[in-house]
Motif scaffolding. Structure first.
Motif, PDB file in Angstrom:
ATOM      1  N   LEU A  88      -6.321 -23.537  -6.977  1.00  0.00           N
ATOM      2  CA  LEU A  88      -6.683 -22.008  -7.751  1.00  0.00           C
ATOM      3  C   LEU A  88      -6.198 -22.064  -9.290  1.00  0.00           C
ATOM      4  N   ALA A  89      -4.925 -22.621  -9.482  1.00  0.00           N
ATOM      5  CA  ALA A  89      -4.487 -22.669 -10.696  1.00  0.00           C
ATOM      6  C   ALA A  89      -5.392 -23.638 -11.748  1.00  0.00           C
ATOM      7  N   LEU A  90      -6.308 -24.469 -11.085  1.00  0.00           N
ATOM      8  CA  LEU A  90      -7.084 -25.333 -12.036  1.00  0.00           C
ATOM      9  C   LEU A  90      -8.299 -24.803 -12.127  1.00  0.00           C
ATOM     10  N   ALA A  91      -8.696 -23.482 -11.213  1.00  0.00           N
ATOM     11  CA  ALA A  91      -9.883 -22.721 -11.463  1.00  0.00           C
ATOM     12  C   ALA A  91     -10.157 -22.019 -12.750  1.00  0.00           C
ATOM     13  N   LYS A  92     -11.257 -21.953 -13.059  1.00  0.00           N
ATOM     14  CA  LYS A  92     -11.672 -21.288 -14.508  1.00  0.00           C
ATOM     15  C   LYS A  92     -12.290 -20.138 -14.354  1.00  0.00           C
ATOM     16  N   THR A  93     -13.129 -20.233 -13.545  1.00  0.00           N
ATOM     17  CA  THR A  93     -13.996 -18.814 -13.054  1.00  0.00           C
ATOM     18  C   THR A  93     -14.105 -18.289 -12.036  1.00  0.00           C
ATOM     19  N   ASP A  94     -14.417 -17.059 -11.580  1.00  0.00           N
ATOM     20  CA  ASP A  94     -14.239 -16.513 -10.332  1.00  0.00           C
ATOM     21  C   ASP A  94     -15.260 -17.147  -9.388  1.00  0.00           C
ATOM     22  N   ALA A  95     -16.334 -17.661  -9.821  1.00  0.00           N
ATOM     23  CA  ALA A  95     -17.299 -18.560  -8.940  1.00  0.00           C
ATOM     24  C   ALA A  95     -16.249 -19.797  -8.476  1.00  0.00           C
ATOM     25  N   HIS A  96     -15.716 -20.298  -9.208  1.00  0.00           N
ATOM     26  CA  HIS A  96     -14.808 -21.608  -8.832  1.00  0.00           C
ATOM     27  C   HIS A  96     -13.751 -20.979  -7.817  1.00  0.00           C
ATOM     28  N   ARG A  97     -13.082 -20.008  -8.145  1.00  0.00           N
ATOM     29  CA  ARG A  97     -12.108 -19.343  -7.187  1.00  0.00           C
ATOM     30  C   ARG A  97     -12.689 -18.920  -5.804  1.00  0.00           C
ATOM     31  N   GLN A  98     -13.757 -18.507  -5.738  1.00  0.00           N
ATOM     32  CA  GLN A  98     -14.557 -18.247  -4.628  1.00  0.00           C
ATOM     33  C   GLN A  98     -14.789 -19.143  -3.500  1.00  0.00           C
ATOM     34  N   LYS A  99     -14.927 -20.532  -4.012  1.00  0.00           N
ATOM     35  CA  LYS A  99     -15.328 -21.430  -3.329  1.00  0.00           C
ATOM     36  C   LYS A  99     -14.041 -22.036  -2.410  1.00  0.00           C
ATOM     37  N   VAL A 100     -12.857 -21.617  -2.890  1.00  0.00           N
ATOM     38  CA  VAL A 100     -11.405 -22.106  -2.072  1.00  0.00           C
ATOM     39  C   VAL A 100     -11.189 -21.307  -0.909  1.00  0.00           C
ATOM     40  N   LYS A 101     -11.313 -22.022   0.203  1.00  0.00           N
ATOM     41  CA  LYS A 101     -11.139 -21.279   1.451  1.00  0.00           C
ATOM     42  C   LYS A 101     -10.136 -22.131   2.217  1.00  0.00           C
ATOM     43  N   LEU A 102      -8.918 -21.036   3.038  1.00  0.00           N
ATOM     44  CA  LEU A 102      -8.027 -21.769   3.824  1.00  0.00           C
ATOM     45  C   LEU A 102      -8.669 -22.297   5.158  1.00  0.00           C
ATOM     46  N   ILE A 103      -8.763 -23.500   5.442  1.00  0.00           N
ATOM     47  CA  ILE A 103      -9.627 -23.652   6.578  1.00  0.00           C
ATOM     48  C   ILE A 103      -9.257 -23.233   7.668  1.00  0.00           C
ATOM     49  N   LEU A 104      -8.072 -22.870   8.108  1.00  0.00           N
ATOM     50  CA  LEU A 104      -7.857 -22.148   9.534  1.00  0.00           C
ATOM     51  C   LEU A 104      -8.280 -20.729   9.536  1.00  0.00           C
ATOM     52  N   ASP A 105      -8.684 -20.188   8.422  1.00  0.00           N
ATOM     53  CA  ASP A 105      -9.645 -18.892   8.538  1.00  0.00           C
ATOM     54  C   ASP A 105     -10.728 -18.886   9.058  1.00  0.00           C
ATOM     55  N   GLU A 106     -11.137 -20.312   9.520  1.00  0.00           N
ATOM     56  CA  GLU A 106     -12.283 -20.540  10.146  1.00  0.00           C
ATOM     57  C   GLU A 106     -12.108 -20.233  11.554  1.00  0.00           C
ATOM     58  N   ILE A 107     -10.791 -20.479  12.344  1.00  0.00           N
ATOM     59  CA  ILE A 107     -10.601 -19.928  13.499  1.00  0.00           C
ATOM     60  C   ILE A 107      -9.540 -18.843  13.816  1.00  0.00           C
ATOM     61  N   PHE A 108      -8.848 -18.568  12.649  1.00  0.00           N
ATOM     62  CA  PHE A 108      -7.894 -17.436  12.912  1.00  0.00           C
ATOM     63  C   PHE A 108      -8.148 -16.492  11.493  1.00  0.00           C
ATOM     64  N   PRO A 109      -9.478 -15.871  11.359  1.00  0.00           N
ATOM     65  CA  PRO A 109      -9.752 -15.166  10.299  1.00  0.00           C
ATOM     66  C   PRO A 109      -8.645 -14.192   9.984  1.00  0.00           C
ATOM     67  N   ASP A 110      -8.196 -14.162   8.650  1.00  0.00           N
ATOM     68  CA  ASP A 110      -7.464 -13.191   7.899  1.00  0.00           C
ATOM     69  C   ASP A 110      -6.166 -13.379   8.435  1.00  0.00           C
ATOM     70  N   GLU A 111      -5.762 -14.378   9.160  1.00  0.00           N
ATOM     71  CA  GLU A 111      -4.143 -14.552   9.663  1.00  0.00           C
ATOM     72  C   GLU A 111      -3.650 -15.204   8.814  1.00  0.00           C
ATOM     73  N   ASN A 112      -4.116 -16.148   7.827  1.00  0.00           N
ATOM     74  CA  ASN A 112      -3.486 -16.699   6.752  1.00  0.00           C
ATOM     75  C   ASN A 112      -2.698 -17.890   7.332  1.00  0.00           C
ATOM     76  N   VAL A 113      -3.302 -18.811   8.428  1.00  0.00           N
ATOM     77  CA  VAL A 113      -2.364 -19.935   8.923  1.00  0.00           C
ATOM     78  C   VAL A 113      -2.800 -21.170   8.176  1.00  0.00           C
ATOM     79  N   ASP A 114      -1.635 -21.769   8.005  1.00  0.00           N
ATOM     80  CA  ASP A 114      -1.616 -23.007   7.451  1.00  0.00           C
ATOM     81  C   ASP A 114      -1.661 -24.335   8.320  1.00  0.00           C
ATOM     82  N   VAL A 115      -2.397 -25.332   7.922  1.00  0.00           N
ATOM     83  CA  VAL A 115      -2.199 -26.591   8.913  1.00  0.00           C
ATOM     84  C   VAL A 115      -0.899 -27.151   8.218  1.00  0.00           C
TER      85      VAL A 115
END
Ligand code: 4NP
Length: 144
Positions: A88-115
């Motif tokens: 996110l520190a490299l993102a320049k636009t909101d469109a860029h920021r919105q592309k970035v997803k924590l992969i484990l949100d796919e199976i633990f939505p909104d739980e903010n779990v790290d691999v």
């Protein structure tokens, strides 16, 4: 698929997702936020756990995440919150920021779990990472 070194987690994520989708239609790649392993093969422990499940990641080579990746890719899956901050520190636009997803949100939505980073641990860490990424990639693949 983005992690820190692009030798442990993200190469597995790339290999697993490629095995679940039509790669002639969807372009899957991986990168690290760090530069230390550019040009390197994946960690031998990631290669081994991939091989155990018939995923060959031996042809992959490390590369560093680049700001151009925001335009190249529609979705940028990061393995942990530290990767997310770095990307996110490299993102320049909101469109860029919105592309970035924590992969484990796919199976633990909104739980903010790290691999968890398995680099400094034993082989069981790689098995654990594999299983998490396999479940997450199953979810991702359902959309393509
Ligand atoms: P990865 O693991 O981010 O899952 O590829 C790491 C690999 C190497 C290093 C750190 C994490 N390193 O510090 O070299």
């Amino acid at each position: 698929m983005v992690c820190l070194g692009n030798i442990c987690r993200s190469p597995l994520a790339e290999g697993i997702l490629k095995s679940k989708i039509d790669t002639s239609k969807v372009h899957v790649d991986s990168a690290g936020t760090g530069h230390w392993h550019v040009g390197d093969t994946p960690d031998k422990r990631s290669i081994a756990v991939g091989k155990k499940y018939n995923i060959d990641i031996t042809q992959q080579r490390g590369r560093q995440f680049n700001v151009k990746d925001f335009d190249e890719f529609d979705l940028i899956y990061v393995m942990d919150n530290s990767n997310k901050d770095d990307v996110l520190a490299l993102a320049k636009t909101d469109a860029h920021r919105q592309k970035v997803k924590l992969i484990l949100d796919e199976i633990f939505p909104d739980e903010n779990v790290d691999v968890p980073d398995p680099y400094f641990g034993g082989d069981s860490g790689f098995e654990n990472v594999y299983k998490m990424l396999d479940e997450a990639c199953t979810q991702i693949a359902q959309r393509f």
